[in-house]
Motif scaffolding. Structure first.
Motif, PDB file in Angstrom:
ATOM      1  N   VAL A  63      -6.016  -2.925  80.297  1.00  0.00           N
ATOM      2  CA  VAL A  63      -4.621  -2.490  80.360  1.00  0.00           C
ATOM      3  C   VAL A  63      -4.516  -1.328  81.344  1.00  0.00           C
ATOM      4  CG1 VAL A  63      -2.772  -1.367  79.026  1.00  0.00           C
ATOM      5  CG2 VAL A  63      -4.062  -3.272  78.025  1.00  0.00           C
ATOM      6  N   ARG A  88      -1.007  -6.093  72.388  1.00  0.00           N
ATOM      7  CA  ARG A  88      -0.852  -7.503  72.741  1.00  0.00           C
ATOM      8  C   ARG A  88      -2.201  -8.177  72.989  1.00  0.00           C
ATOM      9  NH1 ARG A  88       3.275  -9.043  77.541  1.00  0.00           N
ATOM     10  NH2 ARG A  88       1.632  -7.992  78.745  1.00  0.00           N
ATOM     11  N   THR A  89      -3.189  -7.383  73.417  1.00  0.00           N
ATOM     12  CA  THR A  89      -4.523  -7.957  73.646  1.00  0.00           C
ATOM     13  C   THR A  89      -5.162  -8.410  72.339  1.00  0.00           C
ATOM     14  OG1 THR A  89      -5.709  -5.835  73.449  1.00  0.00           O
ATOM     15  CG2 THR A  89      -4.833  -6.420  75.632  1.00  0.00           C
ATOM     16  N   LEU A 124      -9.646  -2.592  77.453  1.00  0.00           N
ATOM     17  CA  LEU A 124      -8.818  -3.756  77.155  1.00  0.00           C
ATOM     18  C   LEU A 124      -8.257  -4.413  78.408  1.00  0.00           C
ATOM     19  CD1 LEU A 124      -6.790  -2.305  74.133  1.00  0.00           C
ATOM     20  CD2 LEU A 124      -8.682  -3.944  74.035  1.00  0.00           C
TER      21      LEU A 124
END
Length: 290
Positions: free
Chosen positions: A254, A192-193, A252
């Motif tokens: 995350v 999604r990044t 990222l």
């Protein structure tokens, strides 16, 4: 309407699942008695032909077979403590753990009942179809006696005489379910990044999951033999790839808790001398309480 295979059955507990169970039994032609603490939940079932009982004790006496689907095991004891269970068969589909199942079996048998514990591996809408898998554990003879009736609920599978097996399979299945979902969510969060949405990643993830599932029979053979030759990849090699997953997640922004946990388990196994063996050797780590 009844048929030649009609068997009288009682269903205690009419939540979403209990109502689905009772409806499937009615559809199969079984005389079905129902009871719930909130009588109103029986309305549609009674309209479809179910027989309402004034009390749980009366419901149990109405049928030789009673299926129980309540919130937890204490609720089962509370409900049936004063009921006459002599010569009745209880099939408890209430969710719990294996120790609770074994204790419930002793409790029921002390009161003169035969007892099977069960687990429902399905959602209410598919009850009554082959897609609904229901697991049962307890004496095989008791299961076989009622197997034709239980077939009305879905695909019935008897796991063994140990009353705790159905619950063990249930929670083992939950471990699989949550692990697969969490792995997909980890990957989805990473992609999604880069602007990749979940719907785009899902088919690829599904293909990966299906491919990994094909490894299970061979890995199971290694676990059961207690020998883990590196036929595909050594654990030490896998651990180096785990570093990439951890570092990429962190870079990222995350959450990297899950990949760090997996890496920590692999590191412990490698430190114990298993780096040249194949991934299933991690069963030794999973088997250790922490």
């Amino acid at each position: 309407m009844t048929n030649e295979t009609d068997t009288a059955v009682t269903v205690l507990g009419l939540g979403l699942m209990g109502r689905a169970l009772a409806a499937a039994l009615l559809a199969a032609g079984h005389t079905t008695t129902v009871w719930n603490r909130t009588p109103g939940k029986a309305g549609e079932l009674v309209a479809a032909g179910a027989r309402p009982a004034a009390t749980a004790a009366a419901a149990v006496r109405a049928s030789a077979l009673t299926i129980v689907c309540l919130t937890d095991y204490p609720a089962v004891y509370d409900l049936l403590d004063t009921a006459d269970l002599t010569d009745r068969t209880l099939i408890n589909l209430t969710s719990g753990d294996s120790a609770q199942a074994r204790t419930a079996a002793r409790w029921a048998e002390q009161r003169g009942a035969r007892y099977l514990d069960g687990a429902i591996m399905a959602v209410p809408p598919v009850i009554g179809t082959a897609e609904a898998v229901l697991l049962y554990s307890g004496p095989r003879a008791d299961f076989e006696t009622h197997e034709p009736t239980l077939a009305a609920l879905g695909t019935a599978s008897h796991l063994g005489d140990d009353h705790g097996l159905a619950s063990l399979y249930d929670v083992a299945g939950l471990a699989m379910m949550w692990s697969v979902l969490n792995a997909w969510l980890q990957g989805t969060a990473m992609l999604r990044t880069a602007g990749v949405d979940a719907a785009t990643f899902a088919p690829f993830a599904r293909q990966i999951a299906a491919g990994v599932a094909e490894w299970l029979p061979g890995y199971a053979e290694q676990i059961d033999r207690g020998a883990y030759p590196a036929e595909v990849s050594a654990l030490a090699t896998d651990a180096r790839a785990m570093v990439h997953l951890v570092e990429e997640s962190e870079a990222l922004g995350v959450n990297a808790e899950l990949p760090r946990l997996i890496k920590a388990m692999a590191d412990r196994a490698i430190a114990a001398g298993h780096g040249d063996e194949q991934y299933p050797v991690l069963i030794e780590e999973f088997g250790k309480p922490r």
